[in-house]
Design a protein around this motif. Structure first.
Motif, PDB file in Angstrom:
ATOM      1  N   THR A   1      33.834  56.691  46.779  1.00  0.00           N
ATOM      2  CA  THR A   1      34.610  55.715  46.147  1.00  0.00           C
ATOM      3  C   THR A   1      34.279  55.238  44.804  1.00  0.00           C
ATOM      4  O   THR A   1      32.984  55.090  44.599  1.00  0.00           O
ATOM      5  CB  THR A   1      34.231  54.370  47.085  1.00  0.00           C
ATOM      6  OG1 THR A   1      34.619  54.869  48.538  1.00  0.00           O
ATOM      7  CG2 THR A   1      34.962  53.185  46.852  1.00  0.00           C
ATOM      8  N   THR A   2      35.175  54.987  43.875  1.00  0.00           N
ATOM      9  CA  THR A   2      34.733  54.641  42.596  1.00  0.00           C
ATOM     10  C   THR A   2      35.216  53.218  42.376  1.00  0.00           C
ATOM     11  O   THR A   2      36.281  52.857  42.708  1.00  0.00           O
ATOM     12  CB  THR A   2      35.280  55.628  41.817  1.00  0.00           C
ATOM     13  OG1 THR A   2      34.876  56.840  41.894  1.00  0.00           O
ATOM     14  CG2 THR A   2      35.145  55.259  40.129  1.00  0.00           C
ATOM     15  N   THR A   3      34.507  52.409  41.817  1.00  0.00           N
ATOM     16  CA  THR A   3      34.642  50.952  41.444  1.00  0.00           C
ATOM     17  C   THR A   3      34.465  50.754  39.907  1.00  0.00           C
ATOM     18  O   THR A   3      33.487  50.989  39.496  1.00  0.00           O
ATOM     19  CB  THR A   3      34.165  49.917  42.287  1.00  0.00           C
ATOM     20  OG1 THR A   3      34.228  50.238  43.435  1.00  0.00           O
ATOM     21  CG2 THR A   3      34.299  48.561  42.010  1.00  0.00           C
ATOM     22  N   PHE A   4      35.485  50.375  39.321  1.00  0.00           N
ATOM     23  CA  PHE A   4      35.333  49.996  37.707  1.00  0.00           C
ATOM     24  C   PHE A   4      35.432  48.495  37.840  1.00  0.00           C
ATOM     25  O   PHE A   4      36.363  47.752  38.451  1.00  0.00           O
ATOM     26  CB  PHE A   4      36.781  50.375  37.058  1.00  0.00           C
ATOM     27  CG  PHE A   4      36.747  51.908  36.697  1.00  0.00           C
ATOM     28  CD1 PHE A   4      35.957  52.256  35.551  1.00  0.00           C
ATOM     29  CD2 PHE A   4      37.187  52.975  37.529  1.00  0.00           C
ATOM     30  CE1 PHE A   4      35.786  53.957  35.207  1.00  0.00           C
ATOM     31  CE2 PHE A   4      37.187  54.099  37.371  1.00  0.00           C
ATOM     32  CZ  PHE A   4      36.657  54.810  36.184  1.00  0.00           C
ATOM     33  N   SER A   5      34.531  47.798  36.827  1.00  0.00           N
ATOM     34  CA  SER A   5      34.136  46.546  36.426  1.00  0.00           C
ATOM     35  C   SER A   5      34.613  46.485  35.411  1.00  0.00           C
ATOM     36  O   SER A   5      33.807  46.916  34.356  1.00  0.00           O
ATOM     37  CB  SER A   5      32.980  46.036  37.170  1.00  0.00           C
ATOM     38  OG  SER A   5      33.094  46.228  38.507  1.00  0.00           O
ATOM     39  N   TYR A   6      35.406  45.123  34.697  1.00  0.00           N
ATOM     40  CA  TYR A   6      35.659  44.970  33.344  1.00  0.00           C
ATOM     41  C   TYR A   6      35.346  43.673  33.210  1.00  0.00           C
ATOM     42  O   TYR A   6      35.734  42.717  33.808  1.00  0.00           O
ATOM     43  CB  TYR A   6      37.200  45.142  32.996  1.00  0.00           C
ATOM     44  CG  TYR A   6      37.637  46.934  33.357  1.00  0.00           C
ATOM     45  CD1 TYR A   6      37.577  47.815  32.532  1.00  0.00           C
ATOM     46  CD2 TYR A   6      38.192  46.881  34.461  1.00  0.00           C
ATOM     47  CE1 TYR A   6      38.056  49.086  32.963  1.00  0.00           C
ATOM     48  CE2 TYR A   6      38.648  48.300  34.823  1.00  0.00           C
ATOM     49  CZ  TYR A   6      38.493  49.276  33.922  1.00  0.00           C
ATOM     50  OH  TYR A   6      39.094  50.702  34.439  1.00  0.00           O
ATOM     51  N   ARG A   7      34.666  43.462  32.007  1.00  0.00           N
ATOM     52  CA  ARG A   7      34.052  42.212  31.762  1.00  0.00           C
ATOM     53  C   ARG A   7      34.291  42.055  30.320  1.00  0.00           C
ATOM     54  O   ARG A   7      33.666  42.783  29.452  1.00  0.00           O
ATOM     55  CB  ARG A   7      32.943  41.638  32.249  1.00  0.00           C
ATOM     56  CG  ARG A   7      32.748  40.262  31.873  1.00  0.00           C
ATOM     57  CD  ARG A   7      31.297  39.865  32.641  1.00  0.00           C
ATOM     58  NE  ARG A   7      30.851  38.442  32.460  1.00  0.00           N
ATOM     59  CZ  ARG A   7      30.408  37.808  31.330  1.00  0.00           C
ATOM     60  NH1 ARG A   7      29.933  38.702  30.299  1.00  0.00           N
ATOM     61  NH2 ARG A   7      30.153  36.678  31.244  1.00  0.00           N
ATOM     62  N   SER A   8      35.105  41.059  29.633  1.00  0.00           N
ATOM     63  CA  SER A   8      35.079  40.628  28.129  1.00  0.00           C
ATOM     64  C   SER A   8      34.341  39.234  27.783  1.00  0.00           C
ATOM     65  O   SER A   8      34.806  38.248  28.709  1.00  0.00           O
ATOM     66  CB  SER A   8      36.444  40.752  27.655  1.00  0.00           C
ATOM     67  OG  SER A   8      36.536  40.219  26.303  1.00  0.00           O
TER      68      SER A   8
END
Length: 256
Positions: A158-165
């Motif tokens: 299970t792969t989770t990407f988190s993006y935060r600018s």
């Protein structure tokens, strides 16, 4: 704001082989042609916990990187540096428990975090993610674990990407320039005015969405690369593959 994406995948290889492929995936472009963008890999630390028997590893990868063209067009040159090919460091941490049959990894970029921070978390396991919930602390011995989680010829991830600018946000980090302070028109004052005009939240959401939309291509290349390493290991055997890589690099083959 943090934007996340989660995907599931199954490798038709046993868990020990998949964990080995994970650590070898950047070893050489000959082994994994999809890793040609990786310039170097260094192990910062690696140790086995004497109590749990788990392997803890920290590595740093130097990769060629290209900021998405849509982001380059969206932001001023003073932020993006003009786009084009660049290099960036990625910090990778991992924990492997061979007895219980799971591995957790985390990778995060160390450069351009003021524009976008990307965190990739992966959980590899012998059982599918939609199976019984797995809590390693809930089992006191290997027998109970074996009953709850029978071994499988497959490995599930299970792969989770988190993006935060955080572009335009007020930070307490003194190493960051205050975008509202008064300076010349080519410096922070001009950038601060530009961000105020667009709206920091709007810019952050746009950057996160652009990065998220490129995730599918990144995931497919990563899986294809892992698949090539796994097939090499399956067809030629671990020792043969490692010896061939060493031979090509002009290094002495492994001892016994």
């Amino acid at each position: 704001m943090v934007l996340t994406r989660t995907t599931n995948h199954t490798y038709s290889h046993p868990f020990p082989t998949v964990t080995l492929a994970f650590f070898l995936r950047y070893y050489s472009p000959q082994l994994n042609p999809f890793s040609s963008h990786v310039l170097s890999t260094d192990t910062i630390s690696s140790h086995v916990d004497p109590i749990t028997g788990r392997l803890h590893t920290t590595r740093i990868h130097l990769k060629k990187s290209r900021m998405p063209s849509a982001v380059v067009k969206l932001l001023p040159t003073s932020v993006t540096g003009g786009g084009g090919d660049k290099s960036s460091y990625v910090l990778e941490t991992s924990v492997v428990d061979m007895k219980e049959g799971w591995m957790k990894t985390e990778s995060r970029n160390l450069n351009y975090t003021g524009v976008l921070s990307v965190v990739e978390e992966q959980h590899y396991s012998r059982s599918p993610p939609d199976g019984p919930a797995f809590d390693p602390t809930a089992y006191s011995n290997a027998t109970a674990l074996a009953v709850a989680r029978p071994r499988s010829p497959n490995t599930f991830v299970t792969t989770t990407f988190s993006y935060r600018s955080s572009l335009g946000s007020k930070r307490h980090d003194r190493t960051h320039v205050d975008l509202t302070e008064t300076q010349d028109e080519t410096g922070p004052r001009r950038l601060g005015s530009w961000i105020s005009g667009w709206g920091a939240s709007r810019i952050q959401r746009s950057i996160e969405a652009i990065a998220s939309n490129k995730t599918d291509d990144q995931i497919m290349k990563s899986r294809d690369g892992m698949g090539m390493v796994l097939e090499r290991l399956r067809n030629n055997g671990v020792v043969s593959v490692l010896r061939e890589l060493r031979r090509r690099e002009g290094k002495a083959v492994f001892d016994q």
